[in-house]
Design a protein around this motif. Sequence first.
Motif, PDB file in Angstrom:
ATOM      1  N   MET A   1       0.816  -1.195   0.000  1.00  0.00           N
ATOM      2  CA  MET A   1       0.000   0.000   0.000  1.00  0.00           C
ATOM      3  C   MET A   1       0.859   1.257   0.000  1.00  0.00           C
ATOM      4  SD  MET A   1      -3.022  -1.075  -0.365  1.00  0.00           S
ATOM      5  CE  MET A   1      -3.843   0.459  -0.308  1.00  0.00           C
ATOM      6  N   SER A   2       2.085   1.136   0.504  1.00  0.00           N
ATOM      7  CA  SER A   2       2.947   2.318   0.488  1.00  0.00           C
ATOM      8  C   SER A   2       3.290   2.715  -0.950  1.00  0.00           C
ATOM      9  CB  SER A   2       4.219   2.059   1.285  1.00  0.00           C
ATOM     10  OG  SER A   2       4.969   1.018   0.696  1.00  0.00           O
ATOM     11  N   ILE A   3       3.429   1.735  -1.824  1.00  0.00           N
ATOM     12  CA  ILE A   3       3.712   2.038  -3.231  1.00  0.00           C
ATOM     13  C   ILE A   3       2.509   2.734  -3.863  1.00  0.00           C
ATOM     14  CG2 ILE A   3       4.184   1.010  -5.486  1.00  0.00           C
ATOM     15  CD1 ILE A   3       5.766  -1.132  -3.988  1.00  0.00           C
ATOM     16  N   VAL A   4       1.304   2.248  -3.537  1.00  0.00           N
ATOM     17  CA  VAL A   4       0.093   2.884  -4.066  1.00  0.00           C
ATOM     18  C   VAL A   4       0.009   4.318  -3.563  1.00  0.00           C
ATOM     19  CG1 VAL A   4      -2.431   2.801  -4.061  1.00  0.00           C
ATOM     20  CG2 VAL A   4      -1.135   0.691  -4.309  1.00  0.00           C
ATOM     21  N   GLY A   5       0.327   4.522  -2.288  1.00  0.00           N
ATOM     22  CA  GLY A   5       0.333   5.878  -1.738  1.00  0.00           C
ATOM     23  C   GLY A   5       1.341   6.776  -2.430  1.00  0.00           C
ATOM     24  N   SER A   6       2.500   6.202  -2.759  1.00  0.00           N
ATOM     25  CA  SER A   6       3.513   6.987  -3.470  1.00  0.00           C
ATOM     26  C   SER A   6       3.027   7.392  -4.859  1.00  0.00           C
ATOM     27  CB  SER A   6       4.801   6.174  -3.604  1.00  0.00           C
ATOM     28  OG  SER A   6       5.317   5.873  -2.337  1.00  0.00           O
ATOM     29  N   TYR A   7       2.405   6.437  -5.537  1.00  0.00           N
ATOM     30  CA  TYR A   7       1.855   6.760  -6.856  1.00  0.00           C
ATOM     31  C   TYR A   7       0.776   7.835  -6.755  1.00  0.00           C
ATOM     32  CZ  TYR A   7       4.230   2.991  -9.336  1.00  0.00           C
ATOM     33  OH  TYR A   7       5.168   2.185  -9.907  1.00  0.00           O
ATOM     34  N   MET A   8      -0.023   7.775  -5.684  1.00  0.00           N
ATOM     35  CA  MET A   8      -1.088   8.772  -5.525  1.00  0.00           C
ATOM     36  C   MET A   8      -0.517  10.163  -5.255  1.00  0.00           C
ATOM     37  SD  MET A   8      -4.145   6.899  -3.491  1.00  0.00           S
ATOM     38  CE  MET A   8      -5.158   5.680  -4.277  1.00  0.00           C
ATOM     39  N   GLN A   9       0.701  10.214  -4.695  1.00  0.00           N
ATOM     40  CA  GLN A   9       1.357  11.509  -4.486  1.00  0.00           C
ATOM     41  C   GLN A   9       1.904  12.063  -5.799  1.00  0.00           C
ATOM     42  OE1 GLN A   9       1.550  13.351  -1.640  1.00  0.00           O
ATOM     43  NE2 GLN A   9       0.157  11.835  -0.779  1.00  0.00           N
ATOM     44  N   MET A  10       2.329  11.163  -6.701  1.00  0.00           N
ATOM     45  CA  MET A  10       2.934  11.604  -7.958  1.00  0.00           C
ATOM     46  C   MET A  10       1.899  12.018  -8.996  1.00  0.00           C
ATOM     47  SD  MET A  10       6.189   9.127  -8.586  1.00  0.00           S
ATOM     48  CE  MET A  10       5.476   7.562  -8.174  1.00  0.00           C
ATOM     49  N   ILE A  11       0.803  11.224  -9.106  1.00  0.00           N
ATOM     50  CA  ILE A  11      -0.231  11.530 -10.090  1.00  0.00           C
ATOM     51  C   ILE A  11      -1.572  11.578  -9.396  1.00  0.00           C
ATOM     52  CG2 ILE A  11       1.047  10.528 -12.023  1.00  0.00           C
ATOM     53  CD1 ILE A  11      -0.679   8.074 -11.842  1.00  0.00           C
ATOM     54  N   GLU A  12      -2.570  11.944 -10.126  1.00  0.00           N
ATOM     55  CA  GLU A  12      -3.908  12.094  -9.562  1.00  0.00           C
ATOM     56  C   GLU A  12      -4.431  10.738  -9.055  1.00  0.00           C
ATOM     57  OE1 GLU A  12      -7.947  14.238 -11.046  1.00  0.00           O
ATOM     58  OE2 GLU A  12      -6.089  14.708 -12.083  1.00  0.00           O
ATOM     59  N   PRO A  13      -4.971  10.684  -7.837  1.00  0.00           N
ATOM     60  CA  PRO A  13      -5.386   9.408  -7.241  1.00  0.00           C
ATOM     61  C   PRO A  13      -6.432   8.644  -8.050  1.00  0.00           C
ATOM     62  CG  PRO A  13      -5.274  11.092  -5.554  1.00  0.00           C
ATOM     63  CD  PRO A  13      -5.056  11.779  -6.873  1.00  0.00           C
ATOM     64  N   ARG A  14      -7.303   9.321  -8.761  1.00  0.00           N
ATOM     65  CA  ARG A  14      -8.332   8.601  -9.514  1.00  0.00           C
ATOM     66  C   ARG A  14      -7.713   7.741 -10.615  1.00  0.00           C
ATOM     67  NH1 ARG A  14     -11.337  12.858 -13.482  1.00  0.00           N
ATOM     68  NH2 ARG A  14      -9.453  13.927 -14.151  1.00  0.00           N
ATOM     69  N   TYR A  15      -6.578   8.178 -11.156  1.00  0.00           N
ATOM     70  CA  TYR A  15      -5.896   7.370 -12.169  1.00  0.00           C
ATOM     71  C   TYR A  15      -5.269   6.124 -11.556  1.00  0.00           C
ATOM     72  CZ  TYR A  15      -6.455  11.484 -15.115  1.00  0.00           C
ATOM     73  OH  TYR A  15      -6.973  12.534 -15.817  1.00  0.00           O
ATOM     74  N   VAL A  16      -4.766   6.261 -10.341  1.00  0.00           N
ATOM     75  CA  VAL A  16      -4.158   5.117  -9.653  1.00  0.00           C
ATOM     76  C   VAL A  16      -5.218   4.077  -9.338  1.00  0.00           C
ATOM     77  CG1 VAL A  16      -2.872   4.390  -7.607  1.00  0.00           C
ATOM     78  CG2 VAL A  16      -2.320   6.560  -8.712  1.00  0.00           C
ATOM     79  N   VAL A  17      -6.356   4.505  -8.818  1.00  0.00           N
ATOM     80  CA  VAL A  17      -7.445   3.574  -8.494  1.00  0.00           C
ATOM     81  C   VAL A  17      -7.954   2.886  -9.757  1.00  0.00           C
ATOM     82  CG1 VAL A  17      -9.790   3.411  -7.578  1.00  0.00           C
ATOM     83  CG2 VAL A  17      -8.101   4.844  -6.424  1.00  0.00           C
ATOM     84  N   THR A  18      -8.098   3.640 -10.826  1.00  0.00           N
ATOM     85  CA  THR A  18      -8.526   3.054 -12.104  1.00  0.00           C
ATOM     86  C   THR A  18      -7.518   2.033 -12.596  1.00  0.00           C
ATOM     87  OG1 THR A  18      -9.648   5.121 -12.663  1.00  0.00           O
ATOM     88  CG2 THR A  18      -9.224   3.588 -14.456  1.00  0.00           C
ATOM     89  N   ALA A  19      -6.243   2.338 -12.477  1.00  0.00           N
ATOM     90  CA  ALA A  19      -5.197   1.406 -12.910  1.00  0.00           C
ATOM     91  C   ALA A  19      -5.219   0.121 -12.086  1.00  0.00           C
ATOM     92  CB  ALA A  19      -3.833   2.076 -12.810  1.00  0.00           C
ATOM     93  N   ILE A  20      -5.466   0.226 -10.792  1.00  0.00           N
ATOM     94  CA  ILE A  20      -5.532  -0.966  -9.933  1.00  0.00           C
ATOM     95  C   ILE A  20      -6.701  -1.846 -10.352  1.00  0.00           C
ATOM     96  CG2 ILE A  20      -6.001  -1.742  -7.578  1.00  0.00           C
ATOM     97  CD1 ILE A  20      -4.395   0.684  -6.617  1.00  0.00           C
ATOM     98  N   LEU A  21      -7.860  -1.243 -10.589  1.00  0.00           N
ATOM     99  CA  LEU A  21      -9.029  -2.022 -11.004  1.00  0.00           C
ATOM    100  C   LEU A  21      -8.804  -2.687 -12.363  1.00  0.00           C
ATOM    101  CD1 LEU A  21     -11.900   0.346  -9.871  1.00  0.00           C
ATOM    102  CD2 LEU A  21     -11.182  -1.802  -8.821  1.00  0.00           C
ATOM    103  N   LEU A  22      -8.247  -1.947 -13.309  1.00  0.00           N
ATOM    104  CA  LEU A  22      -7.974  -2.531 -14.622  1.00  0.00           C
ATOM    105  C   LEU A  22      -6.933  -3.635 -14.533  1.00  0.00           C
ATOM    106  CD1 LEU A  22      -7.981   0.640 -16.889  1.00  0.00           C
ATOM    107  CD2 LEU A  22      -9.716  -1.146 -16.760  1.00  0.00           C
TER     108      LEU A  22
END
Length: 78
Positions: A1-22
């Motif tokens: 989850m720390s990696i997901v949090g890092s990605y959410m800091q770098m780019i918009e969180p909605r893109y990270v959540v969409t990428a995880i679901l896809l």
Amino acid sequence: MSIVGSYMQMIEPRYVVTAILLNMFSTFIILSVINPYQLEEGQDLIVTSEDEKSKASFEMLGEYIMDGFKVAVVVSLC
């Protein structure tokens, strides 16, 4: 989850959540291509004994956690 949090800091969180679901959906598709299986008549039935029906949900949860821990230990030893 720390990696997901890092990605959410770098780019918009909605893109990270969409990428995880896809990614989850693509994993299911790839797994079904790599390891296909067909169930025959009667193979999808679950037969349980009376002992299993009477177990408390917390007892069953504890057994699942212990099974997962045993798998993690075996994997870490390999």
